[in-house]
Design a protein around this motif. Structure first.
Motif, PDB file in Angstrom:
ATOM      1  N   VAL A 156       0.986   1.426  -3.229  1.00 34.95           N
ATOM      2  CA  VAL A 156       0.917  -0.003  -2.902  1.00 34.95           C
ATOM      3  C   VAL A 156       2.320  -0.608  -2.921  1.00 34.95           C
ATOM      4  O   VAL A 156       2.680  -1.418  -2.055  1.00 34.95           O
ATOM      5  CB  VAL A 156      -0.004  -0.745  -3.893  1.00 34.95           C
ATOM      6  CG1 VAL A 156       0.065  -2.259  -3.653  1.00 34.95           C
ATOM      7  CG2 VAL A 156      -1.441  -0.266  -3.746  1.00 34.95           C
ATOM      8  N   LYS A 216       4.169   0.130   0.241  1.00 34.39           N
ATOM      9  CA  LYS A 216       3.714  -0.714   1.350  1.00 34.39           C
ATOM     10  C   LYS A 216       4.300  -2.121   1.240  1.00 34.39           C
ATOM     11  O   LYS A 216       4.669  -2.744   2.242  1.00 34.39           O
ATOM     12  CB  LYS A 216       2.184  -0.778   1.371  1.00 34.39           C
ATOM     13  CG  LYS A 216       1.501   0.468   1.911  1.00 34.39           C
ATOM     14  CD  LYS A 216      -0.004   0.308   1.938  1.00 34.39           C
ATOM     15  CE  LYS A 216      -0.689   1.514   2.573  1.00 34.39           C
ATOM     16  NZ  LYS A 216      -0.425   1.596   4.031  1.00 34.39           N
ATOM     17  N   LEU A 276       0.098  -4.757   5.673  1.00 32.51           N
ATOM     18  CA  LEU A 276      -0.414  -4.645   4.307  1.00 32.51           C
ATOM     19  C   LEU A 276      -1.810  -5.252   4.342  1.00 32.51           C
ATOM     20  O   LEU A 276      -1.963  -6.455   4.574  1.00 32.51           O
ATOM     21  CB  LEU A 276       0.471  -5.401   3.306  1.00 32.51           C
ATOM     22  CG  LEU A 276      -0.043  -5.392   1.860  1.00 32.51           C
ATOM     23  CD1 LEU A 276       0.014  -3.987   1.268  1.00 32.51           C
ATOM     24  CD2 LEU A 276       0.769  -6.362   0.990  1.00 32.51           C
ATOM     25  N   LYS A 277      -2.805  -4.423   4.122  1.00 27.64           N
ATOM     26  CA  LYS A 277      -4.192  -4.856   4.212  1.00 27.64           C
ATOM     27  C   LYS A 277      -4.784  -5.035   2.815  1.00 27.64           C
ATOM     28  O   LYS A 277      -4.377  -4.371   1.867  1.00 27.64           O
ATOM     29  CB  LYS A 277      -5.025  -3.826   4.989  1.00 27.64           C
ATOM     30  CG  LYS A 277      -4.505  -3.497   6.383  1.00 27.64           C
ATOM     31  CD  LYS A 277      -4.697  -4.666   7.332  1.00 27.64           C
ATOM     32  CE  LYS A 277      -4.324  -4.265   8.770  1.00 27.64           C
ATOM     33  NZ  LYS A 277      -4.425  -5.415   9.693  1.00 27.64           N
ATOM     34  N   SER A 305      -7.560  -3.970   2.060  1.00 29.68           N
ATOM     35  CA  SER A 305      -8.179  -2.670   1.770  1.00 29.68           C
ATOM     36  C   SER A 305      -7.192  -1.712   1.105  1.00 29.68           C
ATOM     37  O   SER A 305      -7.593  -0.814   0.359  1.00 29.68           O
ATOM     38  CB  SER A 305      -8.730  -2.046   3.055  1.00 29.68           C
ATOM     39  OG  SER A 305      -7.710  -1.902   4.029  1.00 29.68           O
ATOM     40  N   ASP A 306      -5.887  -1.886   1.360  1.00 31.70           N
ATOM     41  CA  ASP A 306      -4.881  -1.057   0.695  1.00 31.70           C
ATOM     42  C   ASP A 306      -4.893  -1.282  -0.807  1.00 31.70           C
ATOM     43  O   ASP A 306      -4.712  -0.343  -1.594  1.00 31.70           O
ATOM     44  CB  ASP A 306      -3.475  -1.375   1.239  1.00 31.70           C
ATOM     45  CG  ASP A 306      -3.310  -1.028   2.701  1.00 31.70           C
ATOM     46  OD1 ASP A 306      -3.969  -0.074   3.160  1.00 31.70           O
ATOM     47  OD2 ASP A 306      -2.534  -1.717   3.391  1.00 31.70           O
TER      48      ASP A 306
END
Length: 364
Positions: A150, A153, A164-165, A167-168
């Protein structure tokens, strides 16, 4: 989650502790759909819970006497393994944090939704599945790796235009929660404390403290996840601050400080533009440097304008910064850092800080 049949029996026994005898009848009626209910005043909460499957506390959280009685009872070893649900009054702002600090494992609110309360009762029973202690090292490694992914990202891909979602973040949280639950906060801090990148290390420290604190308070897993997400993302705006400022081996100038103070807004703008992030996460990113006395930034919020999850993240953020080693100073001891935060007075939530004391002093 698989729950033993003996625990989901409609004849389970529940203890309702109430100093609102005139208002608890409706709640007692709802609880009776889940099992037998014994109602007692808070002064009569037993020292030993005996065969009760859980306790529901319906008290006036503004009453120091009731709060002290409940605190003394529920902090004992006898009540530690027991589900503890607190009833919140709509009029009491930030009541959920106070309930957690008193030992709640979940909260319910007026006006009552019978079906929702019964679902909470059933969900409150702990998972009976064990955990192989030999897997703790693997769990720790997986958690650190997930959190690090994370950070990559956030600090490498996001500034370069990479996505950057939400869901990440969700994909990482399971491994992080399991790592800290089945190893320890100390092992987590040791593992992430070796990281060469200060910004990565700080976010991972904040995440470790937030998750350990949530688990110590007995928060339900959904709330542990919320705090893990908030901690991972709170400093996302630093991805848009020049590295020369972030990594400067000394105090910042006025101009550099002004630039650094732009990171909450930049992080908020980036996530809002990306879309898909819950409002409370955007709230944390934008407001984690606000102070209860109005002296924080970027909006000078104060008191009830600052949400529960922001208050908690702010405490974890400040504490982590104090106990981390920086290029221009040695880290403070945990006791010194805690004392310094007590001296901050009404800038931060002192009730929440005191609930954090066992974590700060290494009882993890």
């Amino acid at each position: 989650m698989t729950v033993p049949a003996t625990q989901v029996s409609p004849r389970r026994r529940l203890l309702l502790a109430s100093d609102r005898s005139d208002q608890s009848n409706e709640l007692a009626s709802i609880l009776q759909m889940a099992g037998e209910v014994d109602t007692v005043p808070t002064s009569d909460i037993p020292d030993q819970p005996g065969q009760f499957a859980g306790i529901v506390v319906d008290i006036n959280l503004r009453s120091p006497e009731s709060v002290q009685i409940v605190r003394n009872k529920l902090r004992t070893e006898a009540y530690r393994p027991m589900p503890r649900l607190f009833v919140l009054a709509d009029a009491l702002h930030h009541g959920s944090m106070q309930a957690w600090a008193l030992g709640a494992t979940d909260t319910i609110s007026r006006p009552f939704d019978a079906q929702a309360i019964l679902q909470r009762i059933r969900a409150a029973f702990p998972d009976s599945h064990g955990f192989d202690a030999t897997d703790r090292g693997k769990a720790l490694n997986r958690g650190v790796e997930a959190a690090h992914a994370v950070m990559v990202k956030i600090f490498e891909k996001l500034p370069a235009g990479g996505p950057l979602k939400f869901s990440d973040i969700v994909a990482a949280e399971n491994r992080i929660l399991k790592a800290i639950k089945h190893s320890s906060l100390r092992e987590w801090l040791t593992a992430v404390g070796c990281h060469h990148n200060d910004s990565y290390r700080h976010c991972l420290f904040v995440t470790g403290f937030a998750v350990a604190f949530a688990q110590h308070l007995g928060m339900r897993e959904d709330d542990q996840r919320r705090l893990a997400r908030a901690a991972l993302l709170h400093d996302v705006g630093k991805a848009f601050i020049p590295v020369a400022i972030l990594d400067k081996p000394g105090p910042l100038t006025e101009e550099e400080t002004a630039e650094m103070r732009k990171h909450p807004r930049r992080g908020y703008d980036a996530l809002a533009a990306e879309g898909g992030f819950p409002p409370e996460m955007l709230d944390v990113v934008l407001h984690h440097h606000e102070m209860l006395d109005g002296s924080g930034y970027p909006n000078g919020l104060r008191d009830n304008q600052i949400s529960d999850i922001v208050r908690l993240t702010t405490i974890m953020d400040i504490y982590a910064a104090l106990v981390e080693k920086r290029a221009y100073r040695l880290q403070h001891t945990h006791a010194k850092a805690f004392a310094m935060m007590e001296q901050m007075g009404d800038k931060i939530d002192q009730h929440l800080l005191q609930a954090f004391r066992p974590i700060a002093f290494g009882h993890y």
